[in-house]
Design a protein around this motif. Structure first.
Motif, PDB file in Angstrom:
ATOM      1  N   ASP A 124      42.377  36.033  16.053  1.00  0.00           N
ATOM      2  CA  ASP A 124      41.296  36.768  16.702  1.00  0.00           C
ATOM      3  C   ASP A 124      41.878  37.551  17.866  1.00  0.00           C
ATOM      4  OD1 ASP A 124      39.143  37.723  18.051  1.00  0.00           O
ATOM      5  OD2 ASP A 124      38.127  35.800  18.294  1.00  0.00           O
ATOM      6  N   SER A 125      42.006  38.870  17.677  1.00  0.00           N
ATOM      7  CA  SER A 125      42.744  39.669  18.648  1.00  0.00           C
ATOM      8  C   SER A 125      42.038  39.773  20.000  1.00  0.00           C
ATOM      9  CB  SER A 125      42.998  41.066  18.086  1.00  0.00           C
ATOM     10  OG  SER A 125      41.755  41.705  17.858  1.00  0.00           O
ATOM     11  N   ARG A 126      40.795  39.288  20.079  1.00  0.00           N
ATOM     12  CA  ARG A 126      40.101  39.373  21.366  1.00  0.00           C
ATOM     13  C   ARG A 126      40.422  38.199  22.284  1.00  0.00           C
ATOM     14  NH1 ARG A 126      34.473  39.369  18.798  1.00  0.00           N
ATOM     15  NH2 ARG A 126      35.732  37.825  17.724  1.00  0.00           N
ATOM     16  N   THR A 127      41.027  37.156  21.715  1.00  0.00           N
ATOM     17  CA  THR A 127      41.325  36.003  22.562  1.00  0.00           C
ATOM     18  C   THR A 127      42.832  35.737  22.616  1.00  0.00           C
ATOM     19  OG1 THR A 127      41.077  34.502  20.710  1.00  0.00           O
ATOM     20  CG2 THR A 127      39.129  34.851  22.074  1.00  0.00           C
ATOM     21  N   PHE A 128      43.210  34.808  23.477  1.00  0.00           N
ATOM     22  CA  PHE A 128      44.617  34.479  23.656  1.00  0.00           C
ATOM     23  C   PHE A 128      44.873  33.036  23.252  1.00  0.00           C
ATOM     24  CE2 PHE A 128      43.775  37.774  26.819  1.00  0.00           C
ATOM     25  CZ  PHE A 128      44.773  38.691  26.480  1.00  0.00           C
ATOM     26  N   VAL A 129      46.107  32.783  22.891  1.00  0.00           N
ATOM     27  CA  VAL A 129      46.514  31.393  22.683  1.00  0.00           C
ATOM     28  C   VAL A 129      47.668  31.081  23.634  1.00  0.00           C
ATOM     29  CG1 VAL A 129      45.732  30.991  20.331  1.00  0.00           C
ATOM     30  CG2 VAL A 129      47.914  32.137  20.707  1.00  0.00           C
ATOM     31  N   TYR A 130      47.745  29.827  24.029  1.00  0.00           N
ATOM     32  CA  TYR A 130      48.755  29.376  24.982  1.00  0.00           C
ATOM     33  C   TYR A 130      49.744  28.444  24.294  1.00  0.00           C
ATOM     34  CZ  TYR A 130      45.537  31.366  28.307  1.00  0.00           C
ATOM     35  OH  TYR A 130      44.741  32.240  28.984  1.00  0.00           O
TER      36      TYR A 130
END
Lengths: 184, 247, 184
Positions: free
Chosen positions: C135-141
């Motif tokens: 989902d390009s609108r959110t980030f992952v860490y």
């Protein structure tokens, strides 16, 4: 491989720049003779590997082996023509508008760690790094003369909206001091 | 030993959110996470919410959400036949899972703490064999720099304006509810549960708190509750008109 | 050592930053599969030497081995990095054992908003953030190389109790799914 030649390799790898035998002996707390022995051993163990031991005057350092030199030349060429990209441009713009600036402040403004990007900007001659006059243990970054010339400006003050941008960043940095007390 | 010491500690200890508080309460009693242990810390949890300092009022909603699930768990433990909706059952199981996961992560964070910085592997301090020469990319242009600094300014986290004090209703404590229950039982021998709690008008948590208060009273023998059919009104009746014997 | 694993070592040494398998494959003009083989070989040849290969997802980075850790620490006189608080450690653990993970999932486990803590960890370079491929609108860490290096491990698989924790997480996930099914 003995522990000593192992440790010498680690030190030279970590430094990645010429180190004198005397320095090595000091860092390892062993006699210079011992260091020499360790170096001979290291040299042997590096045969047929990706890195080699180079001796120059009384210093030694690790370098890529000769078989890779063509490859590295090719890659260097490619890297030279590469664009900076968004993240690097953002970092560079902070250095331009807020120099001299410490890495920690750049990191704080961007919200991420900038060490790799800064290193790259240094290699490309876009920024200069010097010891922070206020704290000799840290460095400050500023735009290089070549960069200013390339952008066609005589001083950073001529950057678009210079004062406005400075003021905004300043306001944000002042919050930092307050915030730091609340973030554990 | 000073008897007031634990009380003092509770006041100064800062809990990072509702799960932290709940897990701490369970762990303090050396209990495993289960519906039984959660039911047993429910009252203490609600007490803590009432003691939350003013500045964390904004977080109170989060605490209350968890509190209402805890009250459900407690209600269920007092009255095993209590019918719960699937949603309610779901949120109970969900809370247990969240706590278990947090417990695992907290346990591991102690392990991480032990090894952090002890045996650091170091990266190269310098880039070897690099000659610095001026080499701007195609994109190093004044207009790109302008755009870049605009992006930087745009993404600066906004100043932390203290949230306007949210007007979250203070959760009704079990004791307050029991008081009110008793008073009302005295005035009306018979009342239905929905009359008493004003269901629909007040927060769901109040309904549950009052329901639980009812159950506690039943347990103590102060009132008699009757439910004719599964979803019928719960009727309560006072055993004695005198002062109930709760503390 | 084959020529390939040799060249990989040379490239990693020369780049002195994390390099992805894809980049290596491009620089060396060989398939990614070949690169993987070369890396396995390199890793083997580094056993009992001064350097180690740190692996993270599809990226690798060379570092000094743990036997030299004390020595270099002494030389850098690195000020003990500021203690990590309870909340930071908890967040780091979640990122370490559950990466890549979204902020909303971290918040859900901790029961509180983690944006401040995450920003701090990003600035310290202990955590990496990238766009969620799903989902390009959110980030992952995910954990950074710096973090793995500070823990003295070469991959997340070497974290304390890694297998056990993965099994526990798996159980929670299954139960949660069952739970969601009965609700839906």
């Amino acid at each position: 491989m003995t522990n000593l030649s192992n440790q010498i390799e680690a030190l030279l790898f970590w430094k990645s720049e010429p180190v004198s035998l005397k320095e090595l002996s000091k860092m390892l707390s062993v006699e210079v003779d011992k260091v020499s022995e360790g170096l001979i051993e290291l040299e042997k163990s590096l045969e047929n590997r990706g890195t080699v031991l180079i001796k120059k005057e009384d210093t030694v350092y690790l370098a890529t082996n000769s078989e890779s030199s063509e490859l590295i030349k090719k890659i260097t060429k490619e890297e030279e023509s590469a664009e900076l990209g968004k993240a690097s441009l953002e970092t560079l713009s902070i250095v331009l508008y807020k120099s001299p600036i410490r890495r920690s402040d750049i990191d704080y403004i961007r919200g991420v760690n900038s060490s790799f990007i800064l290193r790259n900007l240094l290699i490309r001659g876009l920024v200069d790094k010097k010891t922070d006059p206020k704290d000799s243990r840290t460095f400050v970054y500023s735009p290089s003369f070549e960069l200013l010339a390339h952008l066609g400006i005589t001083e950073v003050g001529k950057l678009p909206d210079f004062e406005k941008v400075q003021a905004e960043i300043e306001t944000f940095k002042n919050q930092k001091e307050q915030n730091n007390q609340t973030i554990a | 030993m000073n008897a007031t010491l634990p009380e003092f500690k509770i006041k100064t200890e800062v809990f990072e959110g509702p799960l932290d508080l709940l897990l701490s309460l369970v762990e303090k009693r050396k209990l495993f996470i289960s519906d039984i242990s959660l039911a047993s810390v429910t009252d203490e949890y609600i007490n803590h919410i009432n003691k939350l300092p003013e500045y964390s009022m904004g977080d109170r909603t989060q605490f209350i959400l968890i509190a209402s699930t805890l009250l459900l768990i407690k209600a269920k433990s007092l009255l095993p036949n209590l019918p719960l909706t699937e949603d309610e059952n779901g949120s109970i199981e969900d809370l247990e899972l969240r706590l278990r996961e947090l417990e695992v992560m907290r346990r591991q964070s102690n392990e991480i703490k032990k090894i952090f910085g002890n045996n650091v592997l170091f990266f190269q301090e310098n880039s070897p064999e690099r000659e610095v020469f001026f080499n701007p990319g195609e994109d190093v242009k004044l207009n790109n720099i302008s755009e870049a600094i605009a992006r930087v300014l745009n993404s600066l986290p906004k100043a932390e304006v203290p949230l306007p004090k949210l007007k979250v209703q203070k959760v009704v404590s079990l004791e307050e509810m029991m008081d009110s229950l008793t008073v009302r039982i005295k005035s009306a021998i018979k009342m239905s549960f929905s009359d008493f709690s004003g269901k629909g008008k007040v927060e769901k948590v109040n309904v549950i708190v009052s329901f639980l208060a009812l159950l506690e009273l039943v347990k103590q023998g102060t009132v008699d509750a009757r439910q004719e059919g599964l979803f019928d009104e719960i009727e309560m009746e006072s055993y004695s008109i005198g002062t109930p014997s709760y503390t």
